[in-house]
Motif scaffolding. Structure first.
Motif, PDB file in Angstrom:
ATOM      1  N   THR A 164      69.438 -20.142 -18.121  1.00  0.00           N
ATOM      2  CA  THR A 164      69.657 -21.562 -18.008  1.00  0.00           C
ATOM      3  C   THR A 164      68.483 -22.200 -18.504  1.00  0.00           C
ATOM      4  OG1 THR A 164      71.069 -23.731 -17.112  1.00  0.00           O
ATOM      5  CG2 THR A 164      69.340 -22.329 -15.846  1.00  0.00           C
ATOM      6  N   ALA A 165      68.631 -23.568 -19.014  1.00  0.00           N
ATOM      7  CA  ALA A 165      67.504 -24.306 -19.492  1.00  0.00           C
ATOM      8  C   ALA A 165      68.003 -25.539 -20.222  1.00  0.00           C
ATOM      9  CB  ALA A 165      66.686 -23.434 -20.431  1.00  0.00           C
ATOM     10  N   SER A 166      67.235 -26.567 -20.447  1.00  0.00           N
ATOM     11  CA  SER A 166      67.461 -27.808 -21.031  1.00  0.00           C
ATOM     12  C   SER A 166      67.738 -27.386 -22.551  1.00  0.00           C
ATOM     13  CB  SER A 166      66.677 -29.111 -20.824  1.00  0.00           C
ATOM     14  OG  SER A 166      66.669 -29.207 -19.679  1.00  0.00           O
ATOM     15  N   TYR A 167      66.672 -26.465 -22.958  1.00  0.00           N
ATOM     16  CA  TYR A 167      66.855 -25.865 -24.394  1.00  0.00           C
ATOM     17  C   TYR A 167      66.167 -24.590 -24.460  1.00  0.00           C
ATOM     18  CZ  TYR A 167      63.106 -29.505 -23.893  1.00  0.00           C
ATOM     19  OH  TYR A 167      62.196 -30.428 -23.394  1.00  0.00           O
ATOM     20  N   ILE A 172      66.162 -17.265 -25.900  1.00  0.00           N
ATOM     21  CA  ILE A 172      65.826 -16.538 -25.045  1.00  0.00           C
ATOM     22  C   ILE A 172      66.817 -14.993 -24.711  1.00  0.00           C
ATOM     23  CG2 ILE A 172      65.312 -16.230 -22.527  1.00  0.00           C
ATOM     24  CD1 ILE A 172      63.949 -18.964 -22.109  1.00  0.00           C
ATOM     25  N   LYS A 173      67.901 -15.609 -24.703  1.00  0.00           N
ATOM     26  CA  LYS A 173      69.181 -14.548 -24.550  1.00  0.00           C
ATOM     27  C   LYS A 173      69.134 -13.712 -25.813  1.00  0.00           C
ATOM     28  CE  LYS A 173      73.240 -15.674 -26.009  1.00  0.00           C
ATOM     29  NZ  LYS A 173      74.262 -16.550 -26.221  1.00  0.00           N
ATOM     30  N   GLU A 242      62.897 -24.256 -19.987  1.00  0.00           N
ATOM     31  CA  GLU A 242      61.897 -25.428 -20.121  1.00  0.00           C
ATOM     32  C   GLU A 242      63.010 -26.528 -19.653  1.00  0.00           C
ATOM     33  OE1 GLU A 242      58.757 -27.980 -22.554  1.00  0.00           O
ATOM     34  OE2 GLU A 242      59.660 -26.139 -23.331  1.00  0.00           O
ATOM     35  N   ILE A 243      62.708 -27.523 -19.107  1.00  0.00           N
ATOM     36  CA  ILE A 243      63.432 -28.637 -18.507  1.00  0.00           C
ATOM     37  C   ILE A 243      63.121 -30.033 -19.341  1.00  0.00           C
ATOM     38  CG2 ILE A 243      64.039 -30.199 -16.590  1.00  0.00           C
ATOM     39  CD1 ILE A 243      64.870 -27.154 -15.916  1.00  0.00           C
ATOM     40  N   ASN A 378      66.332 -30.632 -29.537  1.00  0.00           N
ATOM     41  CA  ASN A 378      65.677 -31.261 -28.683  1.00  0.00           C
ATOM     42  C   ASN A 378      64.372 -31.745 -29.194  1.00  0.00           C
ATOM     43  OD1 ASN A 378      63.398 -29.209 -27.710  1.00  0.00           O
ATOM     44  ND2 ASN A 378      65.179 -27.954 -28.073  1.00  0.00           N
ATOM     45  N   PHE A 379      63.775 -32.820 -28.441  1.00  0.00           N
ATOM     46  CA  PHE A 379      62.610 -33.511 -29.047  1.00  0.00           C
ATOM     47  C   PHE A 379      61.349 -32.364 -29.146  1.00  0.00           C
ATOM     48  CE2 PHE A 379      58.373 -35.472 -28.277  1.00  0.00           C
ATOM     49  CZ  PHE A 379      58.474 -36.516 -29.384  1.00  0.00           C
ATOM     50  N   LYS A 380      61.056 -31.639 -28.042  1.00  0.00           N
ATOM     51  CA  LYS A 380      59.819 -30.683 -28.321  1.00  0.00           C
ATOM     52  C   LYS A 380      60.078 -29.691 -29.437  1.00  0.00           C
ATOM     53  CE  LYS A 380      57.045 -27.787 -25.551  1.00  0.00           C
ATOM     54  NZ  LYS A 380      56.691 -26.689 -26.290  1.00  0.00           N
ATOM     55  N   GLY A 381      61.284 -29.006 -29.280  1.00  0.00           N
ATOM     56  CA  GLY A 381      61.420 -27.838 -30.134  1.00  0.00           C
ATOM     57  C   GLY A 381      61.360 -28.570 -31.722  1.00  0.00           C
TER      58      GLY A 381
END
Length: 478
Positions: A164-167, A172-173, A242-243, A378-381
């Motif tokens: 699980t993660a925010s993004y 990862i899976k 990452e959260i 998401n913003f970071k990615g």
């Protein structure tokens, strides 16, 4: 005339039901999300409120007006709306049952009230249908859940890895599966299946009895969602990536997001947890912070290089694009090492990993350099991908709706980065159009209101030698 009104009322109810069930399916059959988090409220007015209001008005004034409206305005309008959708209704068993129940309840109520009232009911059949439909689906859900739990119980040697993660959880899976599949009989949840209902169906339909490792993705919209999935799967290995502020409109605060994701630690069979540093946890005993020894990350349009420390420091290379993917790969490397795979073998498999479809997927043809990052939202990615393509020497074009289900501040920051890094911007949809207009130079901004015209827009607005980045994507109901 009365029988014509009777039949037309059934047709009318089916059109109302068609719009409503389509909206429900988009939002995972959550009525509160359709009511309170619907991003196209004008559609509710056009296909729910207005038709119902006109139904009462026209039948009260003159029933002929209602028939003209239904057959010459409402049905054609609904047809044209549906034709232009890029995410159409999937006629699952649940949807088919919904229409059957709506049809039968409408007929039943109409027969009871025919010739007794001047107007046939609208709300009663719809409410009854929702009650019956949701009750039946809940009953079916409990049966399927019991069946899935029995199947998992009958596989005592199955190791479950829950992510699980925010993004980043889907990446990862997929990366982890590619690293482990040569040493174990692995199965991963398909696409972005990450709800409890989706996992139950996946286990019942697709999980083979000889599977050794089941890699499952877990998503959440409200507090308790991850806890519910965790208690169902009871995984031995968990990953909390990452959260961030993805879906912040549901969680309200980043702390609520963090606490919800960390519900994954509630597994009673937990052997090892691999957590991102944004969880604010520390490494000890069963917990490893998988990105704390990640160093020297270098990202180019040719791939990734980074160092990761175990007993000593190892250098990893990958053809995967995006600086943020070094962290995703670090989680997978730690898990593979924990499961006993030699680091040198892991290094070779990391180099061979194929990019996840629609996530910084490089598609280069003779005329244009295309990067499909349409599943990165998401913003970071997204901002990392903009930094990545900034090294490209030619003209850079971006196609994006901005960030969905995030804050206005994030979209403003993103628009400013886009304005700095790109030579031309095609903004799809109107969700963030106002922000783009205020923060991106007007001479290089093109607002594309209808995504069905994207191919034509690309042909007109781009040229040979361009780099085109598809950054995030959103169906036109968003």
């Amino acid at each position: 005339m009365e029988i014509v009104i009777f039949i037309s009322h059934i047709v009318f109810m089916l059109t109302i039901g068609f719009y409503f069930i389509t909206s429900l399916q988009w939002f995972s059959y959550k009525i509160e999300r359709v009511i309170f988090h619907y991003t196209k409220p004008a559609w509710h007015i056009r296909f729910l409120a207005l038709p119902i209001a006109l139904y009462f008005i026209f039948l009260y004034v003159n029933s002929l007006f209602f028939l003209i409206y239904l057959y010459f305005l409402q049905i054609p309008s609904l047809y044209l709306w549906y034709k232009n959708l890029d995410k159409k209704l999937v006629f699952t068993s649940r949807v088919k049952r919904f229409f059957i129940i709506l049809f039968l309840t409408t007929i039943f109520i109409d027969i009871l009230m025919f010739n007794k009232v001047s107007l046939l009911p609208v709300f009663i059949p719809l409410i009854l249908t929702l009650i019956i439909s949701f009750s039946y689906e809940k009953y079916q859900f409990l049966l399927y859940k019991r069946q899935a739990l029995k199947k998992l119980k009958d596989m005592p040697n199955l190791k479950i890895i829950q992510i699980t993660a925010s993004y980043g959880k889907t990446s990862i899976k997929n990366f982890l599966y590619q690293i482990l599949k040569d040493d174990f009989i692995c199965y991963k949840t398909p696409r972005s299946v990450n709800t409890l209902a989706g996992l139950i169906k996946d286990i019942n339909d697709n999980l083979l009895n000889n599977t050794q490792i089941y890699i499952a993705e877990a998503g959440a919209r409200v507090s308790g969602d991850i806890d519910e999935i965790t208690k169902f799967l009871n995984p031995q290995i968990i990953v909390v990536g990452e959260i961030g502020e993805q879906h912040i409109e549901y969680f309200k605060t980043i702390e609520n997001v963090r606490n919800t994701k960390l519900e994954a630690l509630n597994s009673s069979r937990l052997e090892k947890a691999f957590l991102h540093s944004s969880t604010l946890k520390k490494s000890f005993d069963k917990i490893t912070i998988y990105d704390e020894n990640l160093k020297n990350v270098k990202s180019t349009l040719d791939g990734l290089n980074f160092d990761l420390e175990f007993d000593k420091t190892y250098t990893f290379k990958s053809l995967i694009l995006g600086k943020f993917n070094a962290s995703n790969l670090a989680a997978c490397i730690h898990i593979a090492h924990y499961l006993g795979i030699d680091v040198e073998i892991i290094k070779k498999r990391v180099l061979d990993i194929q990019s996840v479809e629609h996530r910084l997927q490089k598609i280069q043809n003779d005329k244009k350099f295309i990067i499909d990052d349409s599943f990165n939202g998401n913003f970071k990615g997204m901002s990392d991908s903009y930094e990545l393509v900034s090294s490209f020497k030619g003209r850079k074009v971006i196609v994006t709706p901005g960030i969905i289900e995030s804050t206005e501040d994030d979209n403003i920051k993103l628009a400013k980065i886009i304005n700095e890094k790109f030579d031309f911007v095609i903004a799809t949809g109107d969700l963030n159009a106002k922000i783009f207009k205020e923060n991106i130079d007007s001479d290089k901004l093109f607002i594309l209101e209808n995504k069905s015209n994207l191919v034509g827009a690309l042909a007109e607005k781009t040229k040979e030698g361009d780099l085109i980045l598809f950054s995030n994507d959103a169906p036109n109901f968003i």
